[in-house]
Write a protein that holds these residues in place. Structure first.
Motif, PDB file in Angstrom:
ATOM      1  N   ALA A  81       0.847  -1.095   0.135  1.00  0.00           N
ATOM      2  CA  ALA A  81       0.076  -0.035   0.095  1.00  0.00           C
ATOM      3  C   ALA A  81       1.003   1.072   0.101  1.00  0.00           C
ATOM      4  CB  ALA A  81      -0.924   0.028   1.274  1.00  0.00           C
ATOM      5  N   SER A  82       2.140   0.982   0.230  1.00  0.00           N
ATOM      6  CA  SER A  82       3.031   2.304   0.467  1.00  0.00           C
ATOM      7  C   SER A  82       3.730   2.747  -0.854  1.00  0.00           C
ATOM      8  CB  SER A  82       4.274   1.965   1.531  1.00  0.00           C
ATOM      9  OG  SER A  82       3.669   1.676   2.650  1.00  0.00           O
ATOM     10  N   ASP A  83       4.113   4.162  -0.739  1.00  0.00           N
ATOM     11  CA  ASP A  83       4.594   4.705  -1.881  1.00  0.00           C
ATOM     12  C   ASP A  83       6.185   4.562  -1.759  1.00  0.00           C
ATOM     13  OD1 ASP A  83       2.464   6.192  -3.603  1.00  0.00           O
ATOM     14  OD2 ASP A  83       2.220   6.953  -1.425  1.00  0.00           O
ATOM     15  N   VAL A  84       6.607   4.333  -0.737  1.00  0.00           N
ATOM     16  CA  VAL A  84       8.219   4.063  -0.454  1.00  0.00           C
ATOM     17  C   VAL A  84       8.130   3.534   0.892  1.00  0.00           C
ATOM     18  CG1 VAL A  84       8.453   6.456   0.718  1.00  0.00           C
ATOM     19  CG2 VAL A  84      10.318   5.293  -0.581  1.00  0.00           C
ATOM     20  N   ILE A  85       9.396   2.702   0.880  1.00  0.00           N
ATOM     21  CA  ILE A  85       9.806   2.365   2.454  1.00  0.00           C
ATOM     22  C   ILE A  85      10.994   2.786   2.654  1.00  0.00           C
ATOM     23  CG2 ILE A  85      10.736   0.084   0.976  1.00  0.00           C
ATOM     24  CD1 ILE A  85      10.498  -1.598   3.567  1.00  0.00           C
ATOM     25  N   ILE A  86      11.333   3.287   3.824  1.00  0.00           N
ATOM     26  CA  ILE A  86      12.541   3.645   4.203  1.00  0.00           C
ATOM     27  C   ILE A  86      13.164   2.653   5.239  1.00  0.00           C
ATOM     28  CG2 ILE A  86      13.784   5.613   5.767  1.00  0.00           C
ATOM     29  CD1 ILE A  86      11.546   7.225   4.996  1.00  0.00           C
ATOM     30  N   SER A  87      14.248   2.143   5.145  1.00  0.00           N
ATOM     31  CA  SER A  87      14.690   0.743   6.048  1.00  0.00           C
ATOM     32  C   SER A  87      16.121   0.764   5.964  1.00  0.00           C
ATOM     33  CB  SER A  87      14.089  -0.288   5.427  1.00  0.00           C
ATOM     34  OG  SER A  87      14.347  -1.364   6.364  1.00  0.00           O
ATOM     35  N   LYS A  88      16.881   0.002   6.697  1.00  0.00           N
ATOM     36  CA  LYS A  88      17.917  -0.625   6.674  1.00  0.00           C
ATOM     37  C   LYS A  88      17.894  -1.741   5.311  1.00  0.00           C
ATOM     38  CE  LYS A  88      17.736  -4.015  10.361  1.00  0.00           C
ATOM     39  NZ  LYS A  88      18.143  -5.334   9.379  1.00  0.00           N
ATOM     40  N   SER A  89      19.169  -2.271   5.045  1.00  0.00           N
ATOM     41  CA  SER A  89      18.821  -3.151   3.879  1.00  0.00           C
ATOM     42  C   SER A  89      18.979  -4.544   4.067  1.00  0.00           C
ATOM     43  CB  SER A  89      19.692  -2.654   2.595  1.00  0.00           C
ATOM     44  OG  SER A  89      21.028  -2.351   3.260  1.00  0.00           O
ATOM     45  N   LEU A  99      15.078  12.934  -1.024  1.00  0.00           N
ATOM     46  CA  LEU A  99      14.881  11.561  -1.666  1.00  0.00           C
ATOM     47  C   LEU A  99      13.451  11.238  -2.048  1.00  0.00           C
ATOM     48  CD1 LEU A  99      17.890   9.472  -0.304  1.00  0.00           C
ATOM     49  CD2 LEU A  99      17.957  10.866  -2.342  1.00  0.00           C
ATOM     50  N   LEU A 100      12.786  11.638  -1.093  1.00  0.00           N
ATOM     51  CA  LEU A 100      11.029  11.180  -1.125  1.00  0.00           C
ATOM     52  C   LEU A 100      10.674  11.970  -2.387  1.00  0.00           C
ATOM     53  CD1 LEU A 100       9.814  10.800   2.573  1.00  0.00           C
ATOM     54  CD2 LEU A 100      10.514   9.254   0.735  1.00  0.00           C
ATOM     55  N   ASN A 101      10.993  13.159  -2.220  1.00  0.00           N
ATOM     56  CA  ASN A 101      10.541  14.017  -3.552  1.00  0.00           C
ATOM     57  C   ASN A 101      10.923  13.669  -4.800  1.00  0.00           C
ATOM     58  OD1 ASN A 101       8.851  15.941  -1.953  1.00  0.00           O
ATOM     59  ND2 ASN A 101      11.028  17.170  -1.456  1.00  0.00           N
ATOM     60  N   ARG A 102      12.055  13.115  -4.953  1.00  0.00           N
ATOM     61  CA  ARG A 102      12.525  12.489  -6.265  1.00  0.00           C
ATOM     62  C   ARG A 102      11.665  11.341  -6.530  1.00  0.00           C
ATOM     63  NH1 ARG A 102      18.724  10.909  -6.318  1.00  0.00           N
ATOM     64  NH2 ARG A 102      17.950  10.033  -8.316  1.00  0.00           N
ATOM     65  N   ILE A 103      11.327  10.420  -5.667  1.00  0.00           N
ATOM     66  CA  ILE A 103      10.579   9.187  -5.599  1.00  0.00           C
ATOM     67  C   ILE A 103       9.237   9.581  -6.011  1.00  0.00           C
ATOM     68  CG2 ILE A 103       9.816   7.106  -4.583  1.00  0.00           C
ATOM     69  CD1 ILE A 103      12.519   7.100  -3.101  1.00  0.00           C
ATOM     70  N   PHE A 104       8.698  10.522  -5.576  1.00  0.00           N
ATOM     71  CA  PHE A 104       7.293  10.961  -5.725  1.00  0.00           C
ATOM     72  C   PHE A 104       6.980  11.475  -7.182  1.00  0.00           C
ATOM     73  CE2 PHE A 104       6.632  11.822  -1.107  1.00  0.00           C
ATOM     74  CZ  PHE A 104       6.556  10.472  -0.588  1.00  0.00           C
ATOM     75  N   ALA A 105       8.020  11.938  -7.886  1.00  0.00           N
ATOM     76  CA  ALA A 105       8.179  12.410  -9.287  1.00  0.00           C
ATOM     77  C   ALA A 105       7.645  11.215  -9.895  1.00  0.00           C
ATOM     78  CB  ALA A 105       9.305  12.951  -9.673  1.00  0.00           C
ATOM     79  N   LYS A 106       6.880  11.512 -11.098  1.00  0.00           N
ATOM     80  CA  LYS A 106       6.320  10.244 -11.891  1.00  0.00           C
ATOM     81  C   LYS A 106       7.398   9.565 -12.532  1.00  0.00           C
ATOM     82  CE  LYS A 106       2.580   9.316 -15.281  1.00  0.00           C
ATOM     83  NZ  LYS A 106       1.559   9.826 -15.990  1.00  0.00           N
ATOM     84  N   LYS A 107       8.294  10.202 -13.233  1.00  0.00           N
ATOM     85  CA  LYS A 107       9.382   9.743 -13.958  1.00  0.00           C
ATOM     86  C   LYS A 107       9.999   8.857 -13.112  1.00  0.00           C
ATOM     87  CE  LYS A 107      12.736  10.751 -17.666  1.00  0.00           C
ATOM     88  NZ  LYS A 107      13.472  11.829 -18.274  1.00  0.00           N
ATOM     89  N   VAL A 108      10.645   9.198 -11.920  1.00  0.00           N
ATOM     90  CA  VAL A 108      11.669   8.279 -11.155  1.00  0.00           C
ATOM     91  C   VAL A 108      10.929   7.281 -10.671  1.00  0.00           C
ATOM     92  CG1 VAL A 108      12.988   8.321  -9.141  1.00  0.00           C
ATOM     93  CG2 VAL A 108      12.952  10.456 -10.804  1.00  0.00           C
ATOM     94  N   ASN A 109       9.662   7.398 -10.270  1.00  0.00           N
ATOM     95  CA  ASN A 109       8.761   6.340  -9.719  1.00  0.00           C
ATOM     96  C   ASN A 109       8.546   5.233 -10.541  1.00  0.00           C
ATOM     97  OD1 ASN A 109       5.831   5.307  -8.908  1.00  0.00           O
ATOM     98  ND2 ASN A 109       6.683   5.992  -7.118  1.00  0.00           N
ATOM     99  N   GLU A 110       8.202   5.652 -11.739  1.00  0.00           N
ATOM    100  CA  GLU A 110       7.983   4.485 -12.711  1.00  0.00           C
ATOM    101  C   GLU A 110       9.311   3.861 -13.089  1.00  0.00           C
ATOM    102  OE1 GLU A 110       5.867   6.604 -16.123  1.00  0.00           O
ATOM    103  OE2 GLU A 110       4.088   6.617 -15.197  1.00  0.00           O
ATOM    104  N   LYS A 111      10.327   4.400 -13.213  1.00  0.00           N
ATOM    105  CA  LYS A 111      11.879   3.968 -13.466  1.00  0.00           C
ATOM    106  C   LYS A 111      12.038   3.015 -12.299  1.00  0.00           C
ATOM    107  CE  LYS A 111      16.454   5.305 -14.682  1.00  0.00           C
ATOM    108  NZ  LYS A 111      17.404   6.252 -14.857  1.00  0.00           N
ATOM    109  N   MET A 112      11.724   3.088 -11.134  1.00  0.00           N
ATOM    110  CA  MET A 112      12.153   2.333 -10.150  1.00  0.00           C
ATOM    111  C   MET A 112      11.430   1.132  -9.964  1.00  0.00           C
ATOM    112  SD  MET A 112      12.966   5.323  -7.185  1.00  0.00           S
ATOM    113  CE  MET A 112      13.893   4.061  -6.061  1.00  0.00           C
ATOM    114  N   LYS A 113      10.159   1.318 -10.369  1.00  0.00           N
ATOM    115  CA  LYS A 113       9.015   0.242 -10.427  1.00  0.00           C
ATOM    116  C   LYS A 113       9.436  -0.811 -11.368  1.00  0.00           C
ATOM    117  CE  LYS A 113       5.394   2.379  -8.118  1.00  0.00           C
ATOM    118  NZ  LYS A 113       3.936   2.873  -8.272  1.00  0.00           N
ATOM    119  N   LYS A 114       9.908  -0.151 -12.533  1.00  0.00           N
ATOM    120  CA  LYS A 114      10.256  -1.061 -13.763  1.00  0.00           C
ATOM    121  C   LYS A 114      11.223  -1.853 -13.237  1.00  0.00           C
ATOM    122  CE  LYS A 114      11.430  -0.740 -18.663  1.00  0.00           C
ATOM    123  NZ  LYS A 114      11.557   0.054 -19.891  1.00  0.00           N
ATOM    124  N   ALA A 115      12.398  -1.300 -12.807  1.00  0.00           N
ATOM    125  CA  ALA A 115      13.627  -2.029 -12.314  1.00  0.00           C
ATOM    126  C   ALA A 115      13.209  -2.986 -11.344  1.00  0.00           C
ATOM    127  CB  ALA A 115      14.385  -0.991 -11.754  1.00  0.00           C
TER     128      ALA A 115
END
Length: 371
Positions: free
Chosen positions: A269-277, A327-343
């Motif tokens: 349900a989340s737009d982003v996760i912040i976590s250790k890896s 970093l959240l603002n970058r991820i919320f941007a549509k272009k970056v968001n779609e690129k990360m999901k595609k990856a």
């Protein structure tokens, strides 16, 4: 002989989750697997000692652990663990004597060291497989007694060549995670079922089952975000941080959520996760196609994970907490968001557990035919 033994360790939640994923696949194939929480089963005192020592080292002297991890690529520091394992050979042997096991699987590197010592001391011929729950291989994992290694690392050929190891022992499968309905649900459906608004920006903060992330630091940094967020603090079993977070005030909506079996619904349900890896959480985030911000990874293995995730386009890393809002603002941007999901779609391996068990069964059948 249909009772494979899966040796794990409840040092962090991920190794146990990997064991459960493999258990399910084995049961689907008609086996009757047994999961052994290794250190706790040998002695609750040993379990407390190992867990306390590991966590204390990470909290008090993380650089010591980092140095041990990186230097052991060249020097065989990890063999001290094998020597320690000699103390528990008889107790480990008792588990095997009580079952008719065609093969053994380990999901924790400390446990694997104990099991290889057992194989040497008792001259066992039972195949031993190890499942690596991180994304990158390390020289310290290697033991001659291990029949096969299952890893998410795509560069097994280069790794084997670099260290002069037999490449055929390494199989790239991904990290095994239990199958979950959330993986195939839409983000909209997960939000609806959890009672979240469809247009909210939802940020999930996680620290594994132990809740190791500095949640309060992250929440404070998010005060610098201009838009309102819904922040899900998944605190695991960490009661202390749970109480701290409940006393914090924020301009955002902050939900403090202790350990829950619905973690993956929240993640999806989340737009982003912040976590250790940590390996399992990251594998789950990738399957859910949820962009990742890595923050304060555990030195050593999780730093390797972070680099792997960044290089593959599914994560960004915050060196300091002040970087998190940007970093959240970058991820919320549509272009970056779609690129990360595609990856993420390219990288994810939701059927890793199935692949691992199929490989083990084929190998076991081949061994039986030879004998």
């Amino acid at each position: 002989m249909n009772q494979p033994l899966i040796f794990s360790a409840s040092i962090g939640h991920g190794h146990q989750q990997a064991a459960k994923a493999l258990e399910t696949e084995l049961m689907n194939k008609g086996y009757e697997p047994i999961i052994i929480d290794t250190f706790h089963s040998i002695s609750p005192t040993l379990h407390k000692f190992v867990l306390h020592s590991y966590l204390s080292l990470l909290k008090i002297s993380p650089n010591i652990w980092r140095n041990i991890y990186y230097r052991s690529e060249e020097k065989l520091y990890f063999l001290y663990l094998d020597s320690f394992g000699k103390l528990f050979v008889e107790k480990l042997a008792a588990f095997i004597d009580r079952s008719k096991t065609p093969f053994i699987i380990s999901t924790h590197p400390f446990v694997t060291a104990f099991l290889t010592t057992l194989k040497k001391k008792k001259k066992l011929k039972i195949p031993l497989y190890t499942v690596i729950t991180d994304f990158v291989l390390h020289r310290a994992y290697w033991r001659d007694e291990i029949t096969g290694y299952f890893t998410a690392d795509p560069d097994v050929r280069l790794f084997a060549k670099k260290h002069n190891l037999p490449q055929e022992r390494f199989i790239t499968t991904g990290i095994p995670v239990p199958k979950n309905p959330a993986f195939s649900r839409s983000k909209w459906k997960c939000r609806y079922e959890l009672g979240f608004e469809h247009n909210q920006k939802i940020v999930l903060i996680a620290g594994g089952g132990i809740g190791l992330t500095n949640y309060t630091e992250v929440v404070r940094s998010l005060e610098n975000c201009n838009r309102q967020l819904r922040i899900l603090c998944m605190t695991g079993h960490n009661k202390k941080v749970e109480q701290k977070l409940k006393q914090m005030k924020s301009k955002h909506i902050v939900d403090v959520i202790p350990f829950t079996d619905r973690f993956l619904d929240y993640l999806r349900a989340s737009d982003v996760i912040i976590s250790k890896s940590g390996g399992l959480t990251m594998a789950e985030a990738i399957i859910c196609e949820t962009p990742i911000v890595v923050y304060q990874p555990v030195p050593g293995h999780e730093e390797h994970n972070a680099k792997f995730l960044i290089d593959n386009g599914v994560a960004l890393k915050a060196q300091e907490e002040v970087e998190i809002p940007f970093l959240l603002n970058r991820i919320f941007a549509k272009k970056v968001n779609e690129k990360m999901k595609k990856a993420a779609r390219t990288l994810k391996k939701p059927n890793a557990a199935t692949h691992i068990i199929e490989e083990i069964i084929v190998n076991s059948e081949s061994e039986e035919a030879i004998q």
